[in-house]
Design an enzyme around this catalytic site. Structure first.
Site, PDB file in Angstrom:
ATOM      1  N   THR A 192      -7.317   1.443  11.203  1.00 34.45           N
ATOM      2  CA  THR A 192      -8.406   2.058  11.963  1.00 34.45           C
ATOM      3  C   THR A 192      -9.550   1.060  12.170  1.00 34.45           C
ATOM      4  O   THR A 192      -9.412  -0.125  11.925  1.00 34.45           O
ATOM      5  CB  THR A 192      -8.915   3.304  11.231  1.00 34.45           C
ATOM      6  OG1 THR A 192      -9.330   2.933   9.903  1.00 34.45           O
ATOM      7  CG2 THR A 192      -7.826   4.360  11.122  1.00 34.45           C
ATOM      8  N   GLY A 250      -1.439   0.940  12.606  1.00 33.14           N
ATOM      9  CA  GLY A 250      -2.020   2.167  12.071  1.00 33.14           C
ATOM     10  C   GLY A 250      -3.401   1.953  11.494  1.00 33.14           C
ATOM     11  O   GLY A 250      -4.070   2.913  11.105  1.00 33.14           O
ATOM     12  N   GLY A 273       0.822  -1.204   0.000  1.00 33.52           N
ATOM     13  CA  GLY A 273       0.000   0.000   0.000  1.00 33.52           C
ATOM     14  C   GLY A 273       0.853   1.250   0.000  1.00 33.52           C
ATOM     15  O   GLY A 273       2.082   1.192   0.111  1.00 33.52           O
ATOM     16  N   ARG A 274       0.201   2.413  -0.087  1.00 29.35           N
ATOM     17  CA  ARG A 274       0.953   3.665  -0.165  1.00 29.35           C
ATOM     18  C   ARG A 274       1.738   3.938   1.112  1.00 29.35           C
ATOM     19  O   ARG A 274       2.922   4.280   1.060  1.00 29.35           O
ATOM     20  CB  ARG A 274       0.005   4.822  -0.479  1.00 29.35           C
ATOM     21  CG  ARG A 274      -0.440   4.847  -1.933  1.00 29.35           C
ATOM     22  CD  ARG A 274      -1.497   5.896  -2.191  1.00 29.35           C
ATOM     23  NE  ARG A 274      -2.751   5.551  -1.507  1.00 29.35           N
ATOM     24  CZ  ARG A 274      -3.871   6.254  -1.606  1.00 29.35           C
ATOM     25  NH1 ARG A 274      -3.891   7.348  -2.347  1.00 29.35           N
ATOM     26  NH2 ARG A 274      -4.971   5.881  -0.968  1.00 29.35           N
ATOM     27  N   LYS A 279     -10.443   7.451   1.209  1.00 31.31           N
ATOM     28  CA  LYS A 279     -10.484   7.030   2.611  1.00 31.31           C
ATOM     29  C   LYS A 279     -11.837   6.394   2.897  1.00 31.31           C
ATOM     30  O   LYS A 279     -12.879   6.972   2.579  1.00 31.31           O
ATOM     31  CB  LYS A 279     -10.236   8.223   3.533  1.00 31.31           C
ATOM     32  CG  LYS A 279     -10.137   7.853   5.003  1.00 31.31           C
ATOM     33  CD  LYS A 279      -9.691   9.046   5.835  1.00 31.31           C
ATOM     34  CE  LYS A 279      -9.612   8.703   7.312  1.00 31.31           C
ATOM     35  NZ  LYS A 279      -8.688   7.584   7.594  1.00 31.31           N
ATOM     36  N   PHE A 322       0.283   8.656  13.025  1.00 32.09           N
ATOM     37  CA  PHE A 322       1.710   8.542  13.297  1.00 32.09           C
ATOM     38  C   PHE A 322       2.463   9.849  13.069  1.00 32.09           C
ATOM     39  O   PHE A 322       3.661   9.923  13.337  1.00 32.09           O
ATOM     40  CB  PHE A 322       2.332   7.445  12.424  1.00 32.09           C
ATOM     41  CG  PHE A 322       2.001   6.057  12.881  1.00 32.09           C
ATOM     42  CD1 PHE A 322       2.535   5.552  14.052  1.00 32.09           C
ATOM     43  CD2 PHE A 322       1.157   5.256  12.131  1.00 32.09           C
ATOM     44  CE1 PHE A 322       2.234   4.269  14.478  1.00 32.09           C
ATOM     45  CE2 PHE A 322       0.855   3.968  12.547  1.00 32.09           C
ATOM     46  CZ  PHE A 322       1.395   3.470  13.722  1.00 32.09           C
ATOM     47  N   ALA A 367      -2.039   3.562  16.974  1.00 36.06           N
ATOM     48  CA  ALA A 367      -1.886   5.003  16.799  1.00 36.06           C
ATOM     49  C   ALA A 367      -2.896   5.513  15.777  1.00 36.06           C
ATOM     50  O   ALA A 367      -2.797   5.175  14.594  1.00 36.06           O
ATOM     51  CB  ALA A 367      -0.468   5.345  16.347  1.00 36.06           C
ATOM     52  N   PRO A 368      -3.872   6.313  16.197  1.00 38.72           N
ATOM     53  CA  PRO A 368      -4.779   6.920  15.220  1.00 38.72           C
ATOM     54  C   PRO A 368      -4.040   7.747  14.173  1.00 38.72           C
ATOM     55  O   PRO A 368      -4.519   7.904  13.053  1.00 38.72           O
ATOM     56  CB  PRO A 368      -5.677   7.797  16.090  1.00 38.72           C
ATOM     57  CG  PRO A 368      -5.667   7.139  17.436  1.00 38.72           C
ATOM     58  CD  PRO A 368      -4.264   6.619  17.585  1.00 38.72           C
ATOM     59  N   HIS A 383      -9.842  14.765   4.105  1.00 40.08           N
ATOM     60  CA  HIS A 383      -9.019  13.704   3.547  1.00 40.08           C
ATOM     61  C   HIS A 383      -9.329  13.472   2.068  1.00 40.08           C
ATOM     62  O   HIS A 383     -10.330  13.953   1.541  1.00 40.08           O
ATOM     63  CB  HIS A 383      -9.234  12.389   4.311  1.00 40.08           C
ATOM     64  CG  HIS A 383      -8.550  12.344   5.639  1.00 40.08           C
ATOM     65  ND1 HIS A 383      -9.085  12.934   6.762  1.00 40.08           N
ATOM     66  CD2 HIS A 383      -7.374  11.778   6.026  1.00 40.08           C
ATOM     67  CE1 HIS A 383      -8.268  12.737   7.792  1.00 40.08           C
ATOM     68  NE2 HIS A 383      -7.224  12.031   7.368  1.00 40.08           N
ATOM     69  N   HIS A 384      -8.474  12.680   1.447  1.00 36.66           N
ATOM     70  CA  HIS A 384      -8.661  12.247   0.063  1.00 36.66           C
ATOM     71  C   HIS A 384      -9.924  11.384  -0.029  1.00 36.66           C
ATOM     72  O   HIS A 384     -10.342  10.757   0.958  1.00 36.66           O
ATOM     73  CB  HIS A 384      -7.442  11.460  -0.405  1.00 36.66           C
ATOM     74  CG  HIS A 384      -7.138  10.271   0.459  1.00 36.66           C
ATOM     75  ND1 HIS A 384      -7.711   9.039   0.243  1.00 36.66           N
ATOM     76  CD2 HIS A 384      -6.347  10.131   1.554  1.00 36.66           C
ATOM     77  CE1 HIS A 384      -7.284   8.181   1.157  1.00 36.66           C
ATOM     78  NE2 HIS A 384      -6.457   8.815   1.972  1.00 36.66           N
TER      79      HIS A 384
END
EC number: 1.17.1.8
Length: 250
Positions: free
Chosen positions: A80, A78, A13-14, A139, A108, A105-106, A135-136
């Site tokens: 959610t 990371g 992933g990115r 999401k 980083f 961590a919601p 956000h993009h």
């Protein structure tokens, strides 16, 4: 000094691919596994990984953490989608794996974590507070985990200070017009092409307003926090929720 052996889940992933590069560039770490969709989890144990950086999806994260904890592998997460039920299951697994640590961590980004802290400090001093996250459009969750966590911290600070509910005379509204209610704090989500990850906390009192804003412009902004989490989680057994606990902000 031996290097910390790190695996990345969601490596294609990115953010995952960026994490792979960050681990490879870290002088005190060794990338021992980079797993993407379809790769078997047995590679984690076979690689001798001490820490797994989990950057997959809500549909995969529980199975991945179950495997990690059964094999004594620490995790930096990371992904959610955390609910009370999922956290309870995770804590039960941790009880069965003493000495193993998990960081969820919601966000980083160090700047985003500081934004949450600043908002938490300021919230009791203002009558009104609302959170806007942007956000993009790819999401999949709304509001973001960062915005939800920010609202929770704000609500805790206001409750501790004995703050009155924020004034709001709205009597009628279209569904969603006033945002999601997170512990009494309105949270608004924007999805827009061209954005990555952004958040504003708007605070208001008589005659003044304060805006606390953070912008992540590239996925590289998350890497210092991921590396910090990997270094600290190996000496922090149990569940840690929020990178702020590793930043010594108090």
């Amino acid at each position: 000094m031996s290097k910390l052996r790190v695996a990345v889940l969601g490596a294609k992933g990115r953010i995952g691919s960026e994490a792979v590069r960050a681990v490879e560039a870290a002088e005190d770490m060794e990338l021992v596994a980079a797993l993407g969709r379809g790769d078997g989890l047995e590679a984690l144990a076979e690689s001798g990984a001490q820490v797994a950086v989990e950057l997959t999806t809500p549909a995969s994260v529980m199975d991945n953490l179950d495997y990690c904890l059964r094999h004594g592998i620490h995790a930096v997460v990371g992904t959610t989608g955390w609910t009370d039920e999922r956290l309870a299951r995770l804590n039960a697994w941790l009880d069965a794996s003493p000495g193993t640590g998990v960081l969820i961590a919601p966000n980083f980004s160090i700047g985003a974590v500081l934004t949450m802290k600043f908002a938490q400090i300021a919230a009791p001093y203002f009558e009104s507070v609302e959170v806007v996250e942007l956000h993009h459009p790819n999401k999949v969750d709304a509001p973001s985990g960062t915005a939800t966590r920010t609202a929770q911290l704000i609500a805790q600070a206001r409750q501790k200070a004995g703050s009155a509910p924020a004034p709001d005379a709205t009597a009628t509204a279209l569904d969603g017009a006033r945002g999601a209610n997170v512990d009494g704090v309105p949270v608004h989500a924007v999805r827009l092409r061209g954005l990555l990850a952004h958040q504003e906390v708007l605070l208001g009192a008589e005659g003044e307003t304060l805006t606390v804003r953070h912008d992540s412009l590239h996925h590289s902004s998350f890497m210092p926090g991921i590396l910090l989490g990997a270094r600290r989680v190996v000496t922090t057994p149990g569940l840690t929720f929020g990178l702020e606990h590793f930043l010594d902000l108090n």
